[in-house]
Design a protein around this motif. Structure first.
Motif, PDB file in Angstrom:
ATOM      1  N   ALA A 163       0.929  -1.195   0.080  1.00 37.35           N
ATOM      2  CA  ALA A 163      -0.189  -0.004   0.086  1.00 37.35           C
ATOM      3  C   ALA A 163       0.713   1.266  -0.182  1.00 37.35           C
ATOM      4  N   LYS A 164       1.988   1.083   0.741  1.00 39.70           N
ATOM      5  CA  LYS A 164       3.004   2.464   1.018  1.00 39.70           C
ATOM      6  C   LYS A 164       3.504   2.576  -0.325  1.00 39.70           C
ATOM      7  N   ALA A 165       4.137   1.424  -1.066  1.00 44.14           N
ATOM      8  CA  ALA A 165       4.774   1.580  -2.287  1.00 44.14           C
ATOM      9  C   ALA A 165       3.792   2.259  -3.484  1.00 44.14           C
ATOM     10  N   LYS A 166       2.489   1.750  -3.180  1.00 41.24           N
ATOM     11  CA  LYS A 166       1.538   2.265  -4.313  1.00 41.24           C
ATOM     12  C   LYS A 166       1.171   3.632  -4.157  1.00 41.24           C
ATOM     13  N   GLY A 167       1.142   3.842  -2.901  1.00 41.65           N
ATOM     14  CA  GLY A 167       0.514   5.327  -2.416  1.00 41.65           C
ATOM     15  C   GLY A 167       1.976   6.317  -2.946  1.00 41.65           C
ATOM     16  N   GLY A 168       2.945   5.660  -3.029  1.00 44.43           N
ATOM     17  CA  GLY A 168       4.276   6.604  -3.258  1.00 44.43           C
ATOM     18  C   GLY A 168       4.340   7.162  -4.610  1.00 44.43           C
ATOM     19  N   GLN A 169       3.623   6.361  -5.407  1.00 42.65           N
ATOM     20  CA  GLN A 169       3.752   6.593  -6.998  1.00 42.65           C
ATOM     21  C   GLN A 169       3.227   7.832  -7.335  1.00 42.65           C
TER      22      GLN A 169
ATOM     23  N   LEU B 138      10.321   1.564 -11.117  1.00 47.61           N
ATOM     24  CA  LEU B 138      11.696   1.665 -11.345  1.00 47.61           C
ATOM     25  C   LEU B 138      11.786   1.992 -13.010  1.00 47.61           C
ATOM     26  N   GLN B 139      10.912   1.268 -13.634  1.00 49.26           N
ATOM     27  CA  GLN B 139      10.917   1.256 -14.808  1.00 49.26           C
ATOM     28  C   GLN B 139      10.610   2.943 -15.449  1.00 49.26           C
ATOM     29  N   ALA B 140       9.507   3.393 -14.761  1.00 48.59           N
ATOM     30  CA  ALA B 140       8.889   4.761 -14.949  1.00 48.59           C
ATOM     31  C   ALA B 140      10.392   5.583 -14.744  1.00 48.59           C
ATOM     32  N   THR B 141      10.720   5.413 -13.627  1.00 45.90           N
ATOM     33  CA  THR B 141      12.053   6.299 -13.143  1.00 45.90           C
ATOM     34  C   THR B 141      13.060   6.328 -14.112  1.00 45.90           C
ATOM     35  N   ARG B 142      13.327   4.983 -14.598  1.00 40.07           N
ATOM     36  CA  ARG B 142      14.581   5.012 -15.704  1.00 40.07           C
ATOM     37  C   ARG B 142      14.020   5.790 -17.019  1.00 40.07           C
ATOM     38  N   GLY B 143      12.740   5.669 -17.193  1.00 42.44           N
ATOM     39  CA  GLY B 143      12.174   6.241 -18.445  1.00 42.44           C
ATOM     40  C   GLY B 143      12.566   7.952 -18.424  1.00 42.44           C
ATOM     41  N   GLN B 144      12.201   8.368 -17.018  1.00 38.14           N
ATOM     42  CA  GLN B 144      12.488   9.750 -16.890  1.00 38.14           C
ATOM     43  C   GLN B 144      13.886  10.132 -17.051  1.00 38.14           C
ATOM     44  N   LEU B 145      14.526   9.259 -16.429  1.00 36.12           N
ATOM     45  CA  LEU B 145      16.175   9.366 -16.368  1.00 36.12           C
ATOM     46  C   LEU B 145      16.622   9.634 -17.967  1.00 36.12           C
ATOM     47  N   ASP B 146      16.090   8.839 -18.522  1.00 35.33           N
ATOM     48  CA  ASP B 146      16.592   8.727 -20.019  1.00 35.33           C
ATOM     49  C   ASP B 146      16.218  10.043 -20.620  1.00 35.33           C
ATOM     50  N   LYS B 147      14.931  10.422 -20.422  1.00 34.25           N
ATOM     51  CA  LYS B 147      14.331  11.663 -21.191  1.00 34.25           C
ATOM     52  C   LYS B 147      15.120  12.807 -20.770  1.00 34.25           C
ATOM     53  N   THR B 148      15.395  12.690 -19.511  1.00 36.46           N
ATOM     54  CA  THR B 148      16.206  13.961 -18.689  1.00 36.46           C
ATOM     55  C   THR B 148      17.658  14.005 -19.396  1.00 36.46           C
TER      56      THR B 148
END
Lengths: 115, 294
Positions: free
Chosen positions: A109-115, B118-128
């Motif tokens: 829940a925490k990990a999802k909330g942090g998105q 992680l994938q989303a963050t990687r994507g953002q990093l690539d874009k940056t």
């Protein structure tokens, strides 16, 4: 023929009264069960602790019964002590597993909330 | 086994019913209830082995009760307690298994969530990083352009200074808000009342043309007179003289579309017209070199 009948009757009577062997192996097994419940976390879980105490009390009583020669009754009590100790361990395991699951669900829940 | 239990229960019930007055001990009643619970819930699915154990224990308890029919019989009561505990163990074990399954599900979900984050963050990093690389390219390009422009500017300034130094040797040079102003005295260029250039004037204008050639800067040649004589005549004379100088410079390589001529007559004197010297200074031609249009 008559002799055989008497002999058989004597043997049966002997088996039924005082010749029941002391349940030493069962006693040791019950001690091991209590030990497992103690190291498995039962003392920290109220429900489990109760059954652990019952197991210990039954074990003490059975020891006194063996000393008094009442091996049959002692064997019954040892059997009860064993299931009490086993239940104590199962209850401790249940609580621990449930706590871990709750924690992991909270992490999700925490990990999802942090998105 | 199940049938066995049922039979035992039925038999016990039958005995009780026939006997009419001996109820089963509480421990056995509790054991039956907990066994029914274990059998009815998810426990049977998750932990059939322990349920089976409980079943066997209950059968033993039922037999013990059938044999004794004594509610205070310790052996029968112990067997009932054992049966109940075994049913409880089965339920606890099943609950633990269920919790473990839930734990695994949560772990998988956590893993999946982390992965997608992680994938989303990687994507953002690539874009940056791509943006940064682009910005760096643009910056280096801009820096190169700036350096080039600076160099061109320095070259122009150097050329202009050279030209000015050359002209300063033969004419008065000053800067005002119109640009660089080269002032030539009328006596040097023309005879009195004339507007055709003296031979000596041409030599000077040749030098000026040499210095200004290639600058690509717009120029205006202004003619001025003193205040002696009719204004119309002076305007006409100053225009013609300015035109002579303009035409000469144009013939010497100054682009004709960049240079114009304008007669000002006695306007804007630079000295008093009351003295001979002052009037001589006012009779003049000014070549104004305007700053290059950028």
């Amino acid at each position: 023929m008559r002799f055989a009948t008497i002999a058989l009757l004597a043997a049966v009577l002997a088996g039924c009264s005082s010749s029941f062997p002391p349940p030493n192996d069962e006693y040791s097994a019950a001690q091991a069960d209590v030990g497992r419940a103690e190291s498995g976390g039962a003392p920290a879980v109220p429900d489990a602790k109760l059954h652990l105490q019952l197991a210990q009390e039954d074990l003490q009583k059975s020891k006194a019964l063996i000393d008094n020669g009442d091996n049959k009754r002692a064997a019954d009590l040892i059997s009860v002590a064993r299931v009490e100790a086993q239940l104590a361990l199962s209850l401790a395991k249940q609580l621990q597993a449930e706590e871990q699951a709750r924690k992991a669900q909270a992490d999700v829940a925490k990990a999802k909330g942090g998105q | 086994m199940r049938i066995g239990t049922v039979l035992s229960v039925v038999a016990a019930a039958g005995l009780v019913a026939c006997g009419g007055e001996v109820p089963a001990p509480k421990a056995l009643v509790d054991a039956r209830a907990d066994y029914a619970k274990a059998k009815g819930g998810i426990t049977l699915q998750l932990d059939p082995t322990d349920v089976h154990e409980a079943d066997l224990a209950l059968q033993k308890a039922e037999s013990a009760w059938q044999s004794s029919q004594d509610p205070n019989d310790e052996h029968a009561i112990d067997q009932a307690i054992i049966a109940q505990r075994k049913a409880q163990i089965a339920m606890a074990e099943a609950a633990a298994l269920k919790a473990q399954q839930e734990l695994q599900t949560a772990k998988n979900e956590l893993e999946a969530t982390m992965q997608s984050q992680l994938q989303a963050t990687r994507g953002q990093l690539d874009k940056t990083q791509r943006n940064l690389a682009q910005t760096q390219d643009q910056l280096s390009l801009t820096a190169a352009q700036a350096a080039e422009q600076k160099k061109q500017l320095a070259d122009l300034e150097a050329k202009l200074k050279d030209a000015r130094d050359t002209i300063a040797k033969i004419a008065a040079v000053k800067d005002d808000d119109r640009g660089m102003v080269i002032t030539l005295q009328g006596e040097v260029l023309f005879k009195t009342g004339k507007w055709d250039l003296k031979p000596g004037a041409m030599a000077k204008l040749d030098q000026i043309a040499d210095a200004l050639r290639g600058k690509e800067q717009p120029m205006v040649v202004y003619g001025f007179t003193d205040n002696v004589g009719a204004i119309d005549m002076n305007m006409d004379l100053s225009q013609k003289r300015a035109q002579s100088v303009r035409d000469y410079l144009a013939s010497k390589g100054i682009p004709g579309d960049l240079i114009t001529a304008e007669g000002k007559g006695p306007a804007a004197p630079i000295a008093e017209n009351t003295s001979v010297e002052g009037r001589a200074q006012n009779r003049r031609v000014e070549i104004v070199v305007k700053p290059k249009k950028s």
